[in-house]
Write a protein that holds these residues in place. Structure first.
Motif, PDB file in Angstrom:
ATOM      1  N   GLU A  78       0.829  -1.083   0.106  1.00 38.79           N
ATOM      2  CA  GLU A  78      -0.070   0.045   0.205  1.00 38.79           C
ATOM      3  C   GLU A  78       0.626   1.585  -0.280  1.00 38.79           C
ATOM      4  O   GLU A  78       2.401   0.934   0.216  1.00 38.79           O
ATOM      5  CB  GLU A  78      -0.679  -0.325   1.159  1.00 38.79           C
ATOM      6  CG  GLU A  78      -2.024  -0.877   0.650  1.00 38.79           C
ATOM      7  CD  GLU A  78      -2.877  -0.799   2.281  1.00 38.79           C
ATOM      8  OE1 GLU A  78      -2.522  -0.137   3.207  1.00 38.79           O
ATOM      9  OE2 GLU A  78      -3.838  -1.684   2.673  1.00 38.79           O
ATOM     10  N   ALA A  79      -0.137   2.545  -0.357  1.00 39.73           N
ATOM     11  CA  ALA A  79       1.426   3.390  -0.564  1.00 39.73           C
ATOM     12  C   ALA A  79       0.712   4.560   0.306  1.00 39.73           C
ATOM     13  O   ALA A  79       0.923   5.968   0.337  1.00 39.73           O
ATOM     14  CB  ALA A  79       1.343   4.139  -1.925  1.00 39.73           C
ATOM     15  N   SER A  80      -0.696   4.427   0.523  1.00 38.37           N
ATOM     16  CA  SER A  80      -1.327   5.181   1.920  1.00 38.37           C
ATOM     17  C   SER A  80      -0.916   5.569   3.260  1.00 38.37           C
ATOM     18  O   SER A  80      -0.836   4.479   3.631  1.00 38.37           O
ATOM     19  CB  SER A  80      -2.755   5.370   2.055  1.00 38.37           C
ATOM     20  OG  SER A  80      -2.836   3.753   1.940  1.00 38.37           O
ATOM     21  N   PRO A  81       0.060   6.267   4.202  1.00 40.17           N
ATOM     22  CA  PRO A  81       0.185   6.402   5.741  1.00 40.17           C
ATOM     23  C   PRO A  81      -0.889   5.883   6.191  1.00 40.17           C
ATOM     24  O   PRO A  81      -1.822   5.939   5.909  1.00 40.17           O
ATOM     25  CB  PRO A  81       0.851   7.702   5.496  1.00 40.17           C
ATOM     26  CG  PRO A  81       0.365   8.345   4.968  1.00 40.17           C
ATOM     27  CD  PRO A  81      -0.105   7.873   3.529  1.00 40.17           C
ATOM     28  N   ILE A  82      -0.187   5.632   7.473  1.00 42.74           N
ATOM     29  CA  ILE A  82      -2.135   5.133   8.286  1.00 42.74           C
ATOM     30  C   ILE A  82      -1.221   5.560   9.948  1.00 42.74           C
ATOM     31  O   ILE A  82       0.127   5.169  10.216  1.00 42.74           O
ATOM     32  CB  ILE A  82      -1.861   3.898   9.017  1.00 42.74           C
ATOM     33  CG1 ILE A  82      -2.279   3.305   7.481  1.00 42.74           C
ATOM     34  CG2 ILE A  82      -2.565   3.645  10.271  1.00 42.74           C
ATOM     35  CD1 ILE A  82      -2.467   1.546   7.347  1.00 42.74           C
ATOM     36  N   GLY A  83      -1.760   7.040  10.338  1.00 39.66           N
ATOM     37  CA  GLY A  83      -1.379   7.162  11.696  1.00 39.66           C
ATOM     38  C   GLY A  83      -1.235   6.467  12.349  1.00 39.66           C
ATOM     39  O   GLY A  83      -2.007   5.453  12.548  1.00 39.66           O
ATOM     40  N   VAL A  84      -0.469   6.592  13.539  1.00 36.12           N
ATOM     41  CA  VAL A  84      -0.445   5.335  14.868  1.00 36.12           C
ATOM     42  C   VAL A  84      -0.673   6.418  15.870  1.00 36.12           C
ATOM     43  O   VAL A  84       0.510   7.282  15.975  1.00 36.12           O
ATOM     44  CB  VAL A  84       0.994   4.397  14.878  1.00 36.12           C
ATOM     45  CG1 VAL A  84       0.583   3.122  13.488  1.00 36.12           C
ATOM     46  CG2 VAL A  84       1.962   4.851  14.463  1.00 36.12           C
ATOM     47  N   ASP A  85      -1.482   5.662  17.180  1.00 35.22           N
ATOM     48  CA  ASP A  85      -0.635   6.343  18.315  1.00 35.22           C
ATOM     49  C   ASP A  85      -0.508   5.043  19.158  1.00 35.22           C
ATOM     50  O   ASP A  85      -1.073   4.755  20.363  1.00 35.22           O
ATOM     51  CB  ASP A  85      -2.235   6.769  18.990  1.00 35.22           C
ATOM     52  CG  ASP A  85      -2.948   7.802  20.205  1.00 35.22           C
ATOM     53  OD1 ASP A  85      -0.849   7.574  20.693  1.00 35.22           O
ATOM     54  OD2 ASP A  85      -3.346   7.703  20.637  1.00 35.22           O
ATOM     55  N   ILE A  86       0.393   5.076  19.150  1.00 35.25           N
ATOM     56  CA  ILE A  86       1.063   4.017  20.275  1.00 35.25           C
ATOM     57  C   ILE A  86       2.662   4.637  21.447  1.00 35.25           C
ATOM     58  O   ILE A  86       2.914   5.316  21.268  1.00 35.25           O
ATOM     59  CB  ILE A  86       2.020   3.187  19.711  1.00 35.25           C
ATOM     60  CG1 ILE A  86       3.343   3.349  18.941  1.00 35.25           C
ATOM     61  CG2 ILE A  86       0.868   2.204  18.455  1.00 35.25           C
ATOM     62  CD1 ILE A  86       4.175   2.221  17.878  1.00 35.25           C
ATOM     63  N   ARG A  87       2.139   4.175  22.326  1.00 35.15           N
ATOM     64  CA  ARG A  87       4.018   4.186  23.515  1.00 35.15           C
ATOM     65  C   ARG A  87       4.166   2.485  23.651  1.00 35.15           C
ATOM     66  O   ARG A  87       4.298   1.714  23.139  1.00 35.15           O
ATOM     67  CB  ARG A  87       2.914   4.454  25.029  1.00 35.15           C
ATOM     68  CG  ARG A  87       4.202   4.369  25.553  1.00 35.15           C
ATOM     69  CD  ARG A  87       4.206   4.254  27.551  1.00 35.15           C
ATOM     70  NE  ARG A  87       4.708   5.203  28.086  1.00 35.15           N
ATOM     71  CZ  ARG A  87       5.147   4.828  29.752  1.00 35.15           C
ATOM     72  NH1 ARG A  87       4.108   4.421  30.327  1.00 35.15           N
ATOM     73  NH2 ARG A  87       5.927   5.292  30.528  1.00 35.15           N
ATOM     74  N   VAL A  88       6.120   2.982  23.077  1.00 36.77           N
ATOM     75  CA  VAL A  88       7.032   2.279  23.066  1.00 36.77           C
ATOM     76  C   VAL A  88       8.197   2.563  23.751  1.00 36.77           C
ATOM     77  O   VAL A  88       8.365   3.161  24.674  1.00 36.77           O
ATOM     78  CB  VAL A  88       7.850   2.668  21.712  1.00 36.77           C
ATOM     79  CG1 VAL A  88       9.491   1.809  21.285  1.00 36.77           C
ATOM     80  CG2 VAL A  88       6.819   3.186  20.359  1.00 36.77           C
ATOM     81  N   MET A  89       7.692   1.263  24.283  1.00 36.39           N
ATOM     82  CA  MET A  89       8.912   0.591  25.660  1.00 36.39           C
ATOM     83  C   MET A  89       9.377  -0.316  24.513  1.00 36.39           C
ATOM     84  O   MET A  89       9.761  -1.224  24.105  1.00 36.39           O
ATOM     85  CB  MET A  89       7.737  -0.360  26.493  1.00 36.39           C
ATOM     86  CG  MET A  89       7.004   1.079  27.579  1.00 36.39           C
ATOM     87  SD  MET A  89       6.335  -0.176  28.787  1.00 36.39           S
ATOM     88  CE  MET A  89       5.621   0.890  29.245  1.00 36.39           C
ATOM     89  N   SER A  90      11.357  -0.923  25.666  1.00 37.69           N
ATOM     90  CA  SER A  90      11.834  -1.517  25.082  1.00 37.69           C
ATOM     91  C   SER A  90      12.977  -2.202  26.055  1.00 37.69           C
ATOM     92  O   SER A  90      12.756  -1.746  27.418  1.00 37.69           O
ATOM     93  CB  SER A  90      12.732  -1.102  23.631  1.00 37.69           C
ATOM     94  OG  SER A  90      13.440   0.012  24.711  1.00 37.69           O
TER      95      SER A  90
END
Length: 540
Positions: free
Chosen positions: A323-335
């Motif tokens: 796909e070429a359309s971007p998808i927005g994300v709302d995430i918190r990242v832990m590592s």
């Protein structure tokens, strides 16, 4: 008996019927035992599952044939026929069981009149997942033919067994996920199940005070510490005490992601994006929408994948494969990681810009040797956990046992403690827990092999300033006079030294990976860490 290859085809034909039906362990075992009885006579048939981390054998399902009451359903693999097959990774044939003993007792099979047995290891992707056993009152005349059939069958049976176990794990995961809202204080993300109140101890007071503040904020968190210190548990705790606790907690095991599948696994793909993509699939990032994405062992992620991940974090959007359309994300990242971050950045294994993006706050999980006062709490928790699993009354450990556990340095941290406690409880099924058994369980009896533990003449790579972490220390060959004179080009690389070090440990252990005297034991690292490094270094 027909040609072994034709025999395999017949068995596979019947087992394949289970794939379209209910693929559970009882149906699998019944079908298999029925087919084996058509091929040859036996007096007892069983399959053991092998827990490599704890070195336990668990009976897959009730054996077919002669009942051996003296055999526990769960037992230590050491000093057993199955243990021989696992250690050698080859079939074991014994035709005079009455004249063999392991340890201080006779062979359990011989006590019920079984005098001959064949044991084969069941191996998937180089890992022993179990053992198959057929036993006889008297050695069959066609035992060589039987062995050949079983050898031909074992790879196929290993695949079917793995499929059955995978389905069971999926069912358990679904059940655990369904009950998460009713059990908010239990970590179910890994092999160590711990109540979160074990984090709320005096020795963890300062760390938890910071964790409580961090949990409420929408900032990235990096959790560092040695293997087995509970980094995944802390990440789960932070999620459950955050405003995002109502959404998904998605864990990604970074070393398990091959570069070729990284984008499809992390970002998903559109229908028709490639051959086999028959429908749209959501990736891990999208599954974590509104919740938490936990990147475990981030230090093992390949640099080219780090750049793709960084782009998503910076733009808060991604594109599915195809796909070429971007998808927005709302995430918190832990590592989380157990590597030396400073060294990893200096050597280019970890991008600095990714570290700065992931490490807004760095939480260091202390090793168990710095949490001595918490050891009784962990022991009690594990005793209750395994007593319930083994369906026994929780035993009270003696003062001398508790003192031994308290004084041990626990290089494997809470994971090692869990394994030791499970061994101790298993021992209570056969008799009292002696000081010698405790010493063996703690590996206090071992003598370091020459060249394995770095001595004063073999310097080690020292950690540059940076966040503290657990150590995989690589011995460096001392420089020769020629090297000091300027011939630095002959100095082995760190990877070459590490590979040579692991290969020497494997030679000294006779190829044995785990258990007392195994390569992981000699190197003082968890078995999973050793296997990961072996794969990365191309060691077979």
């Amino acid at each position: 008996m027909s040609n072994p290859s034709q025999t395999v085809g017949q068995v596979v034909h019947h087992l394949a019927r289970l794939v379209v039906g209910k693929m559970d362990r009882n149906a699998f075992f019944r079908m298999l035992s029925k087919q084996l009885r058509v091929l040859f006579h036996y007096d007892r048939f069983c399959i053991n599952l092998y827990d490599a981390e704890r070195e336990f054998l668990n009976l897959f399902t009730a054996a077919d044939g002669t009942v051996v009451e003296s055999l526990s359903n769960t037992r230590i693999a050491q000093n057993t026929v199955a243990g021989l097959a696992i250690a050698s990774r080859k079939p074991v044939v014994i035709n005079d069981l009455a004249n063999h003993d392991f340890g201080d007792s006779p062979m359990p099979l011989s006590t019920v009149g079984l005098n001959s047995t064949i044991a084969l290891p069941l191996i998937i992707s180089g890992e022993v997942i179990g053992t198959l056993h057929v036993s006889f009152v008297k050695p069959p005349e066609n035992i060589v033919q039987i062995l050949n059939v079983l050898l031909e069958l074992s790879p196929v049976l290993s695949s079917f067994l793995f499929a059955v176990l995978s389905e069971e794990r999926l069912e358990k995961a679904r059940a655990a996920h369904a009950t998460l809202p009713q059990a908010p204080d239990v970590d179910t993300t890994g092999s160590i199940l711990l109540s979160s109140n074990l984090l709320e101890t005096p020795d963890m007071h300062r760390l938890m005070a910071l964790a409580r503040k961090v949990a409420k904020l929408h900032i990235s968190v990096m959790i560092v510490g040695e293997t087995g210190t509970g980094k995944s548990m802390m990440a789960r705790w932070l999620h459950r005490h955050s405003p995002r606790r109502g959404s998904n907690f998605v864990k990604v095991n970074c070393p398990s992601l091959p570069p070729t599948l990284f984008e499809s696994e992390m970002f998903g793909y559109a229908k028709g994006a490639f051959t086999g993509a028959t429908s749209k699939r959501m990736g891990r990032v999208e599954l974590a929408q509104g919740g938490t994405l936990f990147l475990d062992e981030i230090g093992e992620l390949a640099p080219e994948m780090q750049s793709k991940l960084l782009q998503v974090l910076e733009e808060n959007s991604f594109e599915r494969v195809g796909e070429a359309s971007p998808i927005g994300v709302d995430i918190r990242v832990m590592s989380a990681t157990n590597i030396d971050l400073g060294a990893a950045m200096d050597e280019g294994r970890l991008r600095r810009d990714l570290y700065y993006r992931l490490g807004s706050v760095v939480l260091r999980m202390p090793p168990l040797r710095e949490r001595k006062n918490d050891i009784p709490l962990f022991v009690d928790h594990f005793v209750q956990q395994f007593a319930k699993e083994y369906e026994i009354t929780p035993p009270k450990l003696s003062r001398s046992v508790m003192e031994a556990l308290y004084e041990h340095r626990w290089p494997g941290n809470t994971r090692e403690l869990r394994n030791v406690v499970s061994r101790l409880l298993l021992q209570t099924l056969d008799g009292p827990i002696t000081d010698n058994f405790v010493a063996e369980a703690l590996h206090l009896w071992k003598i370091p092999a020459e060249g394995i533990v770095p001595g004063p003449t073999v310097p080690t790579v020292t950690s540059p300033p940076g966040p503290p972490s657990g150590g995989w220390q690589v011995p460096i060959v001392p420089q020769s006079a020629a090297e000091n004179a300027g011939g630095l080009s002959v100095l082995p690389t760190l990877e070459e030294n590490e590979k040579a070090h692991i290969e020497k440990a494997l030679r000294l252990s006779g190829g044995k990976l785990s258990g007392p005297g195994g390569a992981a034991d000699l190197l003082d690292v968890p078995r999973s860490t050793l296997q990961h490094r072996m794969r990365k270094l191309g060691i077979q």
